[in-house]
Scaffold this active site. Structure first.
Site, short mmCIF file in Angstrom:
data_model
loop_
_atom_site.label_atom_id
_atom_site.label_comp_id
_atom_site.label_asym_id
_atom_site.label_seq_id
_atom_site.Cartn_x
_atom_site.Cartn_y
_atom_site.Cartn_z
N HIS A 41 2.34 -3.18 -2.92
CA HIS A 41 1.42 -2.66 -1.84
C HIS A 41 -0.22 -2.99 -2.39
CE1 HIS A 41 5.06 -0.84 -0.30
NE2 HIS A 41 4.39 -1.28 0.91
N HIS A 48 7.26 -8.46 1.45
CA HIS A 48 8.44 -7.98 0.87
C HIS A 48 8.97 -7.38 2.38
CE1 HIS A 48 5.31 -4.64 1.16
NE2 HIS A 48 6.23 -3.86 1.68
N CYS A 83 10.49 4.58 8.92
CA CYS A 83 10.34 3.16 8.25
C CYS A 83 10.48 3.33 6.69
CB CYS A 83 9.07 2.64 8.75
SG CYS A 83 7.65 3.51 8.28
N GLU A 132 4.54 -7.18 5.24
CA GLU A 132 5.59 -7.07 5.30
C GLU A 132 6.40 -8.03 6.30
OE1 GLU A 132 6.27 -2.44 4.19
OE2 GLU A 132 6.28 -2.69 6.53
#
EC number: 5.3.3.2
Length: 197
Positions: A41, A48, A83, A132
């Site tokens: 991140h 990812h 999430c 993402e």
């Protein structure tokens, strides 16, 4: 709450903590490697695998969660039901069901795949980046919630109009509208047109 890699620190036989790994993917969602969670991140972010869950009650209201203030990424903001990130080799569906239980203390009574969406959302407050390939899931929740306070600050069931009001005045995760818009066809199929999604 069950003890899993998401709820406890990994400790190896020599007593050292092990990092949580994420699955790196290419633009088509094909696995190409792994990276430590926080490192993935850091700007500019490494693409990812992730998942987002949208659960609804029998009245067609969406369950939102406010992320706990202690979270390192996007603390205190409102977002979708749940999430997170599958562990390397873990199926996104299994990860979505697992994390929903870990965070909210409830298993969906129905959970269905709702497609994927790829995005790049920097978080200006933390300086982290959400790069993402996100697997979307929609479903129903019919049991009482038992949120983990280390993960969830608050919950709310909202209609589309209530969501619009809340979204105008409260802070939401940078990815929330992207994943909701991508999931809308499946949401409408689940809740019916009368629910207004």
């Amino acid at each position: 709450m069950p003890t899993t890699p998401a709820t406890t620190t990994h400790t190896s036989s020599n007593g050292a903590a092990n990092a949580i790994l994420l699955e790196l993917v290419d633009e088509h969602g094909v696995t190409i490697g792994t990276a430590e969670k926080l490192a993935a991140h850091q700007p500019p972010g490494q693409l990812h695998r992730a998942f987002s869950v949208f659960l609804f009650d029998e009245r067609g209201r969406l369950l939102l969660q406010q992320r706990a203030l202690g979270k390192y990424h996007s603390p205190g903001v409102w977002s979708n039901t749940c999430c997170g990130h599958p562990y390397p080799g873990e199926a996104p569906f299994a990860a979505a069901a697992r994390r929903t239980y870990e965070e909210l203390g409830v298993s969906p009574s129905l959970l269905a795949e709702a497609g994927t969406v790829r995005y790049n959302h920097p978080d200006p407050d933390s300086g982290l980046v959400e790069q993402e390939y996100n697997h979307l899931f929609v479903g129903m929740v019919q049991s009482p919630l038992a949120p983990d306070p280390e993960e969830v600050g608050a919950t709310a069931f909202v209609t589309p109009d209530e969501l619009a009001e809340r979204h105008a005045k409260d802070a939401f995760s940078s990815w929330f509208m992207t994943v909701l818009d991508a999931a809308r066809p499946a949401v409408r199929e689940l809740t019916g047109l009368s629910a207004g999604w």
